[in-house]
Design a protein around this motif. Structure first.
Motif, mmCIF file in Angstrom:
data_model
loop_
_atom_site.group_PDB
_atom_site.id
_atom_site.type_symbol
_atom_site.label_atom_id
_atom_site.label_comp_id
_atom_site.label_asym_id
_atom_site.label_seq_id
_atom_site.Cartn_x
_atom_site.Cartn_y
_atom_site.Cartn_z
ATOM 1 N N GLY A 15 0.813 -1.213 0.000
ATOM 2 C CA GLY A 15 0.000 0.000 0.000
ATOM 3 C C GLY A 15 0.844 1.260 0.000
ATOM 4 N N TYR A 16 1.829 1.307 0.898
ATOM 5 C CA TYR A 16 2.698 2.486 0.962
ATOM 6 C C TYR A 16 3.516 2.650 -0.318
ATOM 7 C CZ TYR A 16 1.830 3.172 5.977
ATOM 8 O OH TYR A 16 1.258 3.425 7.196
ATOM 9 N N LEU A 17 4.067 1.556 -0.798
ATOM 10 C CA LEU A 17 4.937 1.628 -1.972
ATOM 11 C C LEU A 17 4.158 1.990 -3.230
ATOM 12 C CD1 LEU A 17 7.121 -1.436 -1.015
ATOM 13 C CD2 LEU A 17 7.866 0.968 -1.027
ATOM 14 N N CYS A 18 2.934 1.508 -3.336
ATOM 15 C CA CYS A 18 2.091 1.898 -4.477
ATOM 16 C C CYS A 18 1.817 3.397 -4.457
ATOM 17 C CB CYS A 18 0.772 1.123 -4.461
ATOM 18 S SG CYS A 18 0.902 -0.562 -5.078
ATOM 19 N N VAL A 59 4.975 5.230 -5.754
ATOM 20 C CA VAL A 59 5.175 5.219 -7.210
ATOM 21 C C VAL A 59 4.068 5.964 -7.944
ATOM 22 C CG1 VAL A 59 6.619 3.147 -7.165
ATOM 23 C CG2 VAL A 59 4.160 2.919 -7.598
ATOM 24 N N GLN A 60 2.919 6.166 -7.295
ATOM 25 C CA GLN A 60 1.889 7.014 -7.901
ATOM 26 C C GLN A 60 2.349 8.469 -7.904
ATOM 27 O OE1 GLN A 60 -1.681 6.136 -5.691
ATOM 28 N NE2 GLN A 60 -2.178 4.363 -6.965
ATOM 29 N N ILE A 61 3.082 8.852 -6.875
ATOM 30 C CA ILE A 61 3.614 10.217 -6.800
ATOM 31 C C ILE A 61 4.758 10.403 -7.799
ATOM 32 C CG2 ILE A 61 4.882 11.841 -5.317
ATOM 33 C CD1 ILE A 61 3.238 10.653 -2.955
ATOM 34 N N ASP A 62 5.619 9.387 -7.890
ATOM 35 C CA ASP A 62 6.783 9.461 -8.778
ATOM 36 C C ASP A 62 6.904 8.153 -9.545
ATOM 37 O OD1 ASP A 62 9.227 9.643 -10.048
ATOM 38 O OD2 ASP A 62 10.372 10.115 -8.242
ATOM 39 N N ALA A 117 12.684 4.293 -8.849
ATOM 40 C CA ALA A 117 13.205 2.936 -9.039
ATOM 41 C C ALA A 117 13.304 2.151 -7.730
ATOM 42 C CB ALA A 117 14.569 2.989 -9.727
ATOM 43 N N ASP A 118 13.804 2.764 -6.666
ATOM 44 C CA ASP A 118 13.930 2.042 -5.397
ATOM 45 C C ASP A 118 12.574 1.551 -4.901
ATOM 46 O OD1 ASP A 118 16.680 2.350 -5.340
ATOM 47 O OD2 ASP A 118 16.623 4.081 -3.987
ATOM 48 N N ALA A 119 11.547 2.366 -5.084
ATOM 49 C CA ALA A 119 10.202 1.973 -4.653
ATOM 50 C C ALA A 119 9.682 0.814 -5.504
ATOM 51 C CB ALA A 119 9.256 3.160 -4.712
ATOM 52 N N TYR A 120 9.964 0.821 -6.806
ATOM 53 C CA TYR A 120 9.546 -0.298 -7.651
ATOM 54 C C TYR A 120 10.262 -1.588 -7.259
ATOM 55 C CZ TYR A 120 6.604 2.316 -10.834
ATOM 56 O OH TYR A 120 5.574 3.058 -11.371
#
Length: 110
Positions: free
Chosen positions: A24-27, A30-33, A37-40
């Motif tokens: 949930g947090y990571l999605c 990546v919606q913001i940016d 890459a680190d989040a993906y």
């Protein structure tokens, strides 16, 4: 929260084996940016450990687009394909990871 705070919260949840919360947090990050890459990378692993191999494939594919020379991205993609039973795709992604790993090991010295 900004993308970095969301990423940090996602990593903390991942470390506590709270994979759904991490996703949930990571999605959100990546919606913001969409180039984060680190989040993906973290999202791919959170999805993988949660058993969402389709999500792991999507995140890993995006990571390979952002960082086509990233051995770990291709390895993660191969692992997710394998768990989803997509063996030819897994072998192709694994082959790309091996190729990149070989190239980085045997780079000519300047």
């Amino acid at each position: 929260m900004d993308k970095d705070e969301l990423y940090q919260k996602g990593m903390e949840a991942f470390a506590d084996d709270k994979f759904e919360e991490a996703i949930g947090y990571l999605c959100q990050a990546v919606q913001i940016d969409s180039d984060f890459a680190d989040a993906y990378n973290a999202l791919a692993m959170a999805c993988y450990h949660h058993g969402d191999f389709g999500g792991a494939i999507q995140a890993s594919k995006r990571l390979t687009e952002l960082q086509p020379e990233n051995v770990l991205a291709w390895t993660s993609l191969s692992m997710a394909y394998q768990r989803k039973g997509m063996i030819p795709e897994a072998e192709a992604a694994g082959g790309k990871a091996k190729e990149l790993g070989f190239k980085s090991t045997f780079k000519p010295k300047a």
